[in-house]
Write an enzyme that holds these catalytic residues in place. Structure first.
Site, mmCIF file in Angstrom:
data_model
loop_
_atom_site.group_PDB
_atom_site.id
_atom_site.type_symbol
_atom_site.label_atom_id
_atom_site.label_comp_id
_atom_site.label_asym_id
_atom_site.label_seq_id
_atom_site.Cartn_x
_atom_site.Cartn_y
_atom_site.Cartn_z
ATOM 1 N N GLY A 275 75.603 -152.763 -24.883
ATOM 2 C CA GLY A 275 74.939 -151.460 -24.798
ATOM 3 C C GLY A 275 74.124 -151.272 -23.531
ATOM 4 C CB VAL A 279 71.354 -155.943 -19.227
ATOM 5 C CG1 VAL A 279 71.709 -156.094 -17.754
ATOM 6 C CG2 VAL A 279 71.607 -157.255 -19.963
ATOM 7 N N GLY A 365 73.590 -158.598 -28.625
ATOM 8 C CA GLY A 365 72.590 -158.352 -27.581
ATOM 9 C C GLY A 365 71.193 -158.586 -28.119
ATOM 10 C CD GLU A 809 44.324 -127.705 -12.672
ATOM 11 O OE1 GLU A 809 44.558 -127.926 -13.878
ATOM 12 O OE2 GLU A 809 43.260 -127.215 -12.267
ATOM 13 N NE ARG A 887 37.145 -125.396 -20.216
ATOM 14 C CZ ARG A 887 37.088 -124.202 -20.796
ATOM 15 N NH1 ARG A 887 36.807 -124.081 -22.084
ATOM 16 N NH2 ARG A 887 37.281 -123.111 -20.101
ATOM 17 C CD GLU A 1268 43.197 -125.268 -21.178
ATOM 18 O OE1 GLU A 1268 42.751 -124.142 -20.905
ATOM 19 O OE2 GLU A 1268 42.880 -126.291 -20.567
HETATM 20 C C1 LIG Z 1 64.764 -147.244 -26.217
HETATM 21 C C2 LIG Z 1 64.967 -148.594 -26.799
HETATM 22 C C3 LIG Z 1 64.545 -148.823 -28.087
HETATM 23 C C4 LIG Z 1 64.713 -150.070 -28.653
HETATM 24 N N1 LIG Z 1 64.266 -150.257 -29.911
HETATM 25 C C5 LIG Z 1 64.400 -151.465 -30.487
HETATM 26 C C6 LIG Z 1 63.936 -151.662 -31.812
HETATM 27 O O1 LIG Z 1 63.447 -150.751 -32.476
HETATM 28 N N2 LIG Z 1 64.062 -152.912 -32.330
HETATM 29 C C7 LIG Z 1 64.608 -153.941 -31.629
HETATM 30 O O2 LIG Z 1 64.708 -155.039 -32.141
HETATM 31 N N3 LIG Z 1 65.068 -153.763 -30.369
HETATM 32 C C8 LIG Z 1 64.977 -152.565 -29.791
HETATM 33 N N4 LIG Z 1 65.422 -152.381 -28.507
HETATM 34 C C9 LIG Z 1 66.008 -153.508 -27.791
HETATM 35 C C10 LIG Z 1 67.550 -153.456 -27.680
HETATM 36 O O3 LIG Z 1 68.061 -152.218 -27.935
HETATM 37 C C11 LIG Z 1 68.218 -154.347 -28.652
HETATM 38 O O4 LIG Z 1 67.799 -155.660 -28.429
HETATM 39 C C12 LIG Z 1 69.747 -154.281 -28.603
HETATM 40 O O5 LIG Z 1 70.263 -154.781 -29.787
HETATM 41 C C13 LIG Z 1 70.366 -154.993 -27.426
HETATM 42 O O6 LIG Z 1 71.776 -154.828 -27.464
HETATM 43 P P1 LIG Z 1 72.633 -154.437 -26.190
HETATM 44 O O7 LIG Z 1 74.045 -154.495 -26.615
HETATM 45 O O8 LIG Z 1 72.226 -153.161 -25.635
HETATM 46 O O9 LIG Z 1 72.259 -155.608 -25.214
HETATM 47 P P2 LIG Z 1 72.629 -155.806 -23.697
HETATM 48 O O10 LIG Z 1 71.558 -155.234 -22.845
HETATM 49 O O11 LIG Z 1 73.991 -155.348 -23.425
HETATM 50 O O12 LIG Z 1 72.572 -157.394 -23.628
HETATM 51 C C14 LIG Z 1 71.399 -158.075 -23.936
HETATM 52 C C15 LIG Z 1 71.492 -159.587 -23.677
HETATM 53 O O13 LIG Z 1 72.317 -160.224 -24.631
HETATM 54 C C16 LIG Z 1 73.269 -161.069 -24.001
HETATM 55 N N5 LIG Z 1 74.476 -161.026 -24.804
HETATM 56 C C17 LIG Z 1 75.004 -159.921 -25.366
HETATM 57 N N6 LIG Z 1 76.091 -160.259 -26.091
HETATM 58 C C18 LIG Z 1 76.253 -161.593 -25.965
HETATM 59 C C19 LIG Z 1 77.183 -162.520 -26.488
HETATM 60 N N7 LIG Z 1 78.163 -162.156 -27.276
HETATM 61 N N8 LIG Z 1 77.040 -163.810 -26.161
HETATM 62 C C20 LIG Z 1 76.049 -164.220 -25.342
HETATM 63 N N9 LIG Z 1 75.136 -163.387 -24.833
HETATM 64 C C21 LIG Z 1 75.238 -162.094 -25.146
HETATM 65 C C22 LIG Z 1 73.420 -160.494 -22.633
HETATM 66 O O14 LIG Z 1 73.877 -161.427 -21.718
HETATM 67 C C23 LIG Z 1 72.047 -159.973 -22.332
HETATM 68 O O15 LIG Z 1 71.254 -160.994 -21.822
HETATM 69 C C24 LIG Z 1 65.299 -151.128 -27.917
HETATM 70 C C25 LIG Z 1 65.730 -150.887 -26.610
HETATM 71 C C26 LIG Z 1 65.577 -149.642 -26.070
HETATM 72 C C27 LIG Z 1 66.057 -149.411 -24.675
#
Ligand SMILES: Cc1cc2nc3c(=O)[nH]c(=O)nc-3n(C[C@H](O)[C@H](O)[C@H](O)COP(=O)(O)OP(=O)(O)OC[C@H]3O[C@@H](n4cnc5c(N)ncnc54)[C@H](O)[C@@H]3O)c2cc1C
Ligand code: FES
Ligand code: FES
Length: 1337
Positions: A275, A279, A365, A809, A887, A1268
């Site tokens: 996703g 990263v 991830g 502002e 104010r 306001e």
């Molecule tokens: C706006 C926002 C809100 C979020 N809210 C939450 C929340 O409420 N709760 C929460 O827990 N997290 C939250 N997160 C964190 C994040 O979304 C999660 O941790 C998400 O599950 C990461 O998945 P990804 O696929 O996007 O990871 P990526 O960014 O694609 O990868 C993350 C890491 O995992 C490693 N990796 C991925 N797959 C594998 C694999 N198969 N084998 C080995 N290494 C691997 C990658 O090398 C990288 O280091 C949030 C992030 C954002 C940006």
């Protein structure tokens, strides 16, 4: 390994896009905006936290044999990930020029778009929902909107517009309404007989409907664009292996597991990106560099789901949305006991990020990142899930996730190992499981503490117990001692008591622990267990006593309800005359289609350079050296501009005192100050190069908090002081003396459009500047000074702003002046748009305040005399702080007449960003001190809070703090109507009943009146100009000095012209605000813009009307165009300058007396809340607001302002907390760390009513200012929370007064609810004996 190399192919809005050599570092958003010029999709945060960049991604899923549609954050999606997909942007679904999509139409016409910057993202979230579910319900909408933020509207109008597309929509109310006849999603039948303004009671002219929903076009899902057949017919688009090579990063998309493993073996350092939600954030904000990216999305083994007797195995690349769906299906197919872990996971996923993030982010991830606050890891650990890892040789091993993590974000996986899958077990009948999470905001927020707790029972004794907590250590932490000690114990009270003691031992937290809120976090660990204990008891025994039951329920939200009440125009008002009608915001159609242009949407200019900022990263330090050599060696970097490029006297800036530097020369006095600018060919290069500028500092002692400043006597002069009567005698003679103190935190503006500016040098030292500013004239003057040219060479333009709220502002001057200098020195156009973290780290906030009071009070609660002290944290420069403290000190009467008083206000100088105007401009802080005093009086004297307030309230012509008679007072009327409409008595009884029968949840309610003075504090600022031209075809061009920042100023000017000139709105146009059309305009601020600019427009129109009068009299039946032409032939000027200066302002700053305000706006609000005493969570059950805003020029816009202000105020008082380190570092630099209210935070019932039958002789067409004043209504939620806490304390026998500082965040609420659990905490170390992680400014 064969790769289909270097050609990225995907579809955007139905058109095929091929990119020969895509750069893997590029995001989809930057490609859409910069390359395809699809600027409807906005960049706000770049971290997935606001939803403004939402697009729909469609892909054919061969496994499902259908196309799936996902809402996705384009700011995090790598461009390369788009291969083989179809992207739909806001431009792709409708246009104001051809046909609007029903989502766009309903949002616009329901008044759901104010500044419009959030709007395209919201449209696309809703559009994606409809593509997946053509007749959704309100619950679906809330889920889809979890990842979208809006700072203007307060959300109610958006939800109302979208409600018309749901199964819950009950139709427009007309007799022959198609909805009632079974047709879905509205009808578009204009003949349905609905009166124009909804319900209409002629005798009272009361309106309740701001929208003509019967006119909406119907939604027909069969008309939607089809998925590109090419992508469906050639599935290899989605499955072939790919490689894209960029200058710094290579992207691989393997097609098989073996290919993935081989790649990982060759590049052990490679990141696996699913996703990109981890990263992407690391790269953008932590500036991590990952040269090799592997995207495993096409590897079947990583995306598959398999079920067996033991449970389910998810491929590591399974997205959270897919997992959610899969588990929901399983839960519906199995007995409850078998799916207790799955239920906990789906419940947790509901609160995990927003839909856009869940749609793309993978379970792998989350696990591999191993964040200590991961929401899934504690659940998976306590469920004893297993991880399967695989190496390049294909060797697999399965390890329990318990024991997987070794230290902060580290685990036992080897560099060449890939996480293949995770297995989650079913539960047996004797196994119980729950998940818990507490965050600052329920929707889309990371946890403060979370937990997964499991118990296996044998009869009445514990066989196995597992408790894992997130947020308590560098990794998710198992409570190992507790886990051991509970084995064999009976599930009873004695186990509960032991477990609490053991958990506190198991999960210690250092007083300086990162994240702060140490005591609260420790309390949460035992509160969660207590909830688990009660839940398991209920499971085991099948019963739970009533007092405890409610705490097991999470706050659940039925579809929110609302009402709006206003006065409609008389029936005989001419149709063309739009004054008083709820007409739609004039740019709404362009905003919902993405056509509305903001600063960064201006196409790039020839030779344009981009600015990368070098910002100070010390709070207080001497600059020893600045070395830009390395930066300028970055390919594409062209210039470095700094203080050396300006003579010292030209290097001075600031809105009033010129006490700031354009570029810091010798010293930095806060983090976030501009030291230099690197210019480069594009934004990414400029930013990369700027990071290479080396600044060496010698650190100096910083002053950060108000307390620091008080200790070190660090103040700005002058002190603000008001005194009347013999206050000492009045207090001494009073039977009661009540005193107290309270803090009120600052507030980040969080306008969605970041501060930005484009400076274009021209001949003869001319410069054209497009700026996202509320003050083009100030921008012009500051630039002229820095460039040493007369102001007549600088033209500053602002077409519209994506929100401002005071934050644009004056704080924009630093950037725009520096950019203009850079453009001047380079001789090329320069564009600078702040990243969200730069914006939040540098532009300042609402002033944090510390207030103290001491009041002499009668037995009945009447204040005889009061002393008040207010201290504001001004930051590193004066900016507008003198006005703010002025104010604040003149608002600390709020709605109450103080017979004698002494009020002192001081601005503290600190080494933090300079604080500035923010909706209310010190007023809310002053009023908050007054209401704290009223609340304390009522409670300490055991009096009815409403009666105390009534007793002290202003009556007609009583004198304010500046001895100004308070006139046309409608406070009593507002309060009475509020009490009546909120059904206060009944609500109070219900609250009392609820509190007596619930131990761990409490309710509270409060009614707060409000008075707000209208005018700029400095008399000369109360002026405004307009320029009106009439052309020979009868069309009218209007230009005003005010800026459209979403508040509907242009719309109200249009409405004014329709009445003043008697022309239809189609003849009128306002193009943009520009300093060469209306000079010397004051900032668009102080709620004054309608009063000034509509009046100036009216003045110009009246001049023109008089000039046209002879021609009208000569041919009364002729059309407007005829009179215009006749006048033209007679050489009559058809252009007029209008001007308005507010009259009656007599305030004398020397004597501190006189009329400071033109008039007052009055209001009252009643709120009812429910708190969870164990976690500090709360929910607003109901809010009723009554405002006297005279005769509204546009009830839809005004009610939108009231609702938006209320929600912004709710954020101020109950949610938004700035977190600073003791060294002045702002931790809250994005929506991830700084929470503003979201869709899920609006009151379950929100009623707004405009007081009818009032008028105002001091403003145009009897209207009143509205921007306001309503913000303070939200203080009613704060005081309702305080009431609820009081009820909790009372139950515990704690009667003594307590302080509740604003904002009332969960930690403050929980810790104020003292009980047996908080009593278990060991005493905290003495302040000063440790360095806290964060401080309150
Ligand atoms: C706006 C926002 C809100 C979020 N809210 C939450 C929340 O409420 N709760 C929460 O827990 N997290 C939250 N997160 C964190 C994040 O979304 C999660 O941790 C998400 O599950 C990461 O998945 P990804 O696929 O996007 O990871 P990526 O960014 O694609 O990868 C993350 C890491 O995992 C490693 N990796 C991925 N797959 C594998 C694999 N198969 N084998 C080995 N290494 C691997 C990658 O090398 C990288 O280091 C949030 C992030 C954002 C940006
Ligand atoms: S800009 Fe993408 S979520 Fe905020
Ligand atoms: S309209 Fe939503 S942020 Fe302005």
């Amino acid at each position: 390994m064969e790769h289909k190399e270097d050609e990225l192919v995907f579809f955007v809005n139905g058109k095929k896009v091929s990119v020969a050599s895509p750069d893997p570092e590029r995001t989809l958003l930057s490609f859409l905006r910069d390359k395809l010029r699809l600027t409807g999709t906005k960049l706000v945060c770049g971290e997935g936290g606001c939803g403004a960049c939402t697009v729909m991604v469609s892909k054919y899923r061969p496994d499902l044999k259908r196309v799936v549609h996902l809402s996705v954050n384009a700011c995090l999606m790598p461009l390369c990930a788009a291969h083989g997909l179809a992207i739909t942007t806001v431009e792709g679904i409708g246009s104001s020029k051809t046909r609007l999509h029903p989502v766009q139409e309903r949002l616009a016409k329901s008044h759901g778009s104010q500044c419009g910057f959030c709007t395209p993202g919201i449209v696309m979230s809703m559009y994606t929902l409809l593509r997946n579910k053509p007749l959704p319900d309100m619950q679906d909408i809330e889920t889809y909107m979890q990842g979208n933020l809006c700072r203007c509207t307060g959300y109610r109008a958006i939800l109302d517009g979208f409600k018309t597309l749901t199964s819950e929509f009950k139709g427009c109310g007309a007799k022959n309404c198609c909805q009632l006849n079974g047709q879905e999603n509205g009808c578009g039948d204009a003949s349905s007989g609905m009166p124009e303004n909804g319900v209409y009671l002629e005798e009272e002219r009361v309106g309740t409907d701001l929208v003509d929903s019967h006119k909406f076009s119907p939604y027909d899902p069969t008309q939607e664009a089809i998925f590109p057949p090419e992508l469906m017919l050639q599935p290899e688009w989605a499955t072939q292996s790919m490689r894209f090579v960029g200058p710094r990063v290579t992207w691989y998309r393997p097609a098989s597991l073996q290919e993935l493993l081989d790649l990982k073996a060759t590049h052990p350092e490679a990141k696996l990106v699913n996703g990109n939600t981890e990263v992407g954030v690391e790269v953008k904000f932590k500036h991590c560099e990952y040269p090799v990216i592997i995207n495993p999305s096409q590897v079947q083994e990583l995306t598959s789901v398999t079920w067996d007797q033991a449970g389910v195995t998810f491929g590591a690349a399974s997205t959270l949305s897919d997992i959610e769906q899969e588990l929901h299906t399983a839960i519906s197919q199995h007995p409850d006991w078998k799916t207790r872990v799955f239920s906990a996971i789906t419940e947790m996923l509901r609160w995990f990020a927003g839909t856009q993030i869940r749609n793309v982010s993978a379970i792998g991830g989350n696990i591999m990142t191993g964040s200590p606050i991961s929401d899934l890891v504690p659940l998976l650990m306590s469920a004893d899930s297993q991880l399967t890892l695989v190496t390049s040789s294909g060797k697999r091993r399965t390890v329990p996730i318990r024991g997987f993590y070794t230290s902060y974000r580290r685990n036992v996986a080897q560099p060449d190992e890939v996480l293949l899958s995770v297995t989650v077990p079913f539960t047996a009948e004797n196994e119980f499981f729950m998940g818990y999470k507490q965050a600052h905001r329920r929707d889309d927020d990371i946890a403060i503490v979370n937990a997964g707790i499991f118990v296996r029972m044998r009869g009445e004794t514990v066989e196995t117990f597992r408790a894992t907590y997130g947020g308590m250590a560098p990794t998710a932490a198992s409570a190992t001692k507790t886990e051991q000690a509970l084995i064999g114990r009976t599930w009873d009270e004695s186990l509960l008591n032991s477990a609490i003691d053991l958990l506190l031992e198991d999960l210690p937290l250092d007083a300086s622990a990162p994240g702060g809120m140490v005591e609260y976090r420790r309390t949460l660990t035992i509160s969660f267990f207590f909830k688990f204990f009660l839940q398991t008891t209920a499971w085991l025994t099948g019963k739970l006593d009533k007092e405890n039951a409610s705490v097991l329920e999470t706050f659940h939200r039925p579809a929110p309800a609302s009402s709006q009440l206003f006065q409609v125009v008389p029936k005989n008002q001419p149709v063309h005359d739009l004054v008083g009608r709820p007409v739609t915001h004039v740019s709404a159609l362009k905003q919902v289609t993405g056509e509305a242009q903001y600063c960064d949407d201006i196409p790039s200019l020839e030779d344009e350079l981009h600015a990368g900022l070098v910002l100070s990263c010390r709070a207080h330090a001497r600059i020893i050296s600045v070395d830009a050599d390395k930066a300028l060696r970055e390919p594409g970097a062209t210039h470095f501009i700094s203080a050396k490029d300006l003579e010292p006297e030209k290097n001075r800036t600031g809105p009033a005192f010129l006490d700031e530097e354009v570029f810091r020369a010798e010293k930095v006095t806060s983090m976030g100050q501009i030291i230099g600018i690197v210019l480069a060919c594009d934004r990414a290069t400029a930013q990369r190069a700027a990071r290479k500028v080396k600044v060496t500092y010698e650190e100096l002692h910083p002053i950060i908090t108000i307390e620091d400043a008080l200790r070190e006597e660090s103040f700005f002069a002058p002190q603000q002081q008001y005194e009347h009567g013999d206050v000492d005698a009045a207090i001494t003679a009073s039977p009661h003396v009540v005193e107290g103190s309270v803090r009120m935190g600052g507030q980040e503006h969080f306008y969605l459009e970041p501060v930005g500016c484009i400076a274009v040098p021209k001949e003869d030292n001319e410069m054209e500047v497009f700026a996202s500013t509320q003050c083009p004239a100030g921008t012009q003057m500051n630039i002229a000074r820095a460039l040493g040219v007369p102001a007549n060479r600088i033209v500053c333009k602002a077409k519209r702003l994506g929100g401002g709220f005071g934050g644009k502002e004056s704080r924009t001057f630093c950037l725009s002046t520096a950019v203009a200098v850079a453009a001047n020195r380079s001789g090329r156009p320069v564009r600078a748009i702040l990243e969200r973290d730069e914006d939040m780290a540098s532009t300042g906030t609402r002033h944090p305040f510390l207030g103290r009071y001491r009041a002499g009070v009668t037995r009945q609660g009447k204040v005889n005399g009061v002393e008040m002290w207010l201290f504001a944290n001004g930051g590193y420069s004066a900016d507008l702080s003198v006005g703010v403290i002025s104010r604040a000190t003149t608002s600390c009467d709020n709605a109450y007449c103080l017979p004698t008083f002494r009020i002192d206000g001081k601005i503290c100088f600190t080494n933090t960003p300079s604080n500035t105007a923010f909706r209310g401009f010190g007023g809310p802080q002053g009023c908050f001190l007054a209401e704290t005093m009223m609340d304390d009086i009522a409670n300490q004297l055991h009096l009815d809070p409403i009666e105390v307030r009534r007793l002290n309230m202003y009556h007609e012509a009583e004198l304010s703090i500046t001895r100004q008679p308070v006139l046309h007072v409608t406070l009593e009327r507002c309060l009475d109507e509020c009490i009546r409409r909120s059904e206060y008595q009944q609500a109070k009884e219900e609250v009392e009943k609820f509190n007596s029968s619930n131990r761990w949840k409490k309710r509270g309610l409060a009614v707060i009146p409000n008075k707000y003075g209208i005018a700029f504090g400095l008399e000369f600022l109360n002026q405004g100009g307009a320029l009106v031209h009439i052309y020979r075809d009868g069309s009218v061009l209007v230009t005003i000095g005010g800026v459209e920042i979403g508040q509907g100023l242009y719309t109200k000017c249009y409405q004014t012209v329709t009445r003043a000139l008697g022309v239809p709105v189609e003849s009128v146009y306002i193009s943009e605000t520009s300093t060469d059309k209306v000079p010397n305009a004051v900032p668009t601020a102080a709620s004054m813009s309608t009063d000034l600019y509509c009046a100036a427009v009216l003045d110009a129109c009246e001049q023109l009307r008089q000039r046209l009068a002879p021609f009208r009299q000569a041919s009364p039946q002729a059309a407007f165009q005829h009179w215009v032409n006749a006048a033209y032939m007679q050489r009559v000027s058809l252009s007029a300058c209008g001007f308005e200066k507010t009259r009656g302002l007599t305030y004398n700053p020397e004597s501190k007396t006189g009329a400071m305000f033109a008039y007052y706006v009055y209001g009252a609000a009643c709120s009812v809340v429910e708190i969870d005493c164990l976690t500090g969570d709360h929910q607003v059950l109901r809010a009723d607001i009554v405002m006297d805003i005279g005769e509204s020029l546009n009830p839809a816009i005004d009610i939108g302002q009231i609702e938006g202000a209320f929600m912004q105020g709710y954020g101020l008082f109950c949610m938004e907390r700035l977190k600073y380190s003791p060294k002045g570092f702002n931790y809250t630099r994005g929506p991830g760390a700084y929470k503003i209210p979201g869709f899920g935070d609006i009151p379950l019932q929100l009623n707004v009513s405009l007081l009818r039958g009032t008028s105002n002789p001091r403003a145009v067409y009897s209207s009143k200012a509205v921007g306001e004043p309503p913000l303070f209504c939200a203080a009613s939620v704060f005081f309702a929370i305080k009431e609820a806490i009081r009820a909790a304390r009372r139950q515990q026998g704690v009667e003594k007064p307590f302080d509740l500082h604003s904002p009332a965040t969960p930690d403050r609420i929980r810790m104020a609810c003292q009980d047996t659990l908080t009593d278990k905490l060991p005493p905290s170390p003495a302040p000063g004996s440790f360095v806290p992680w964060m401080v309150d400014l």
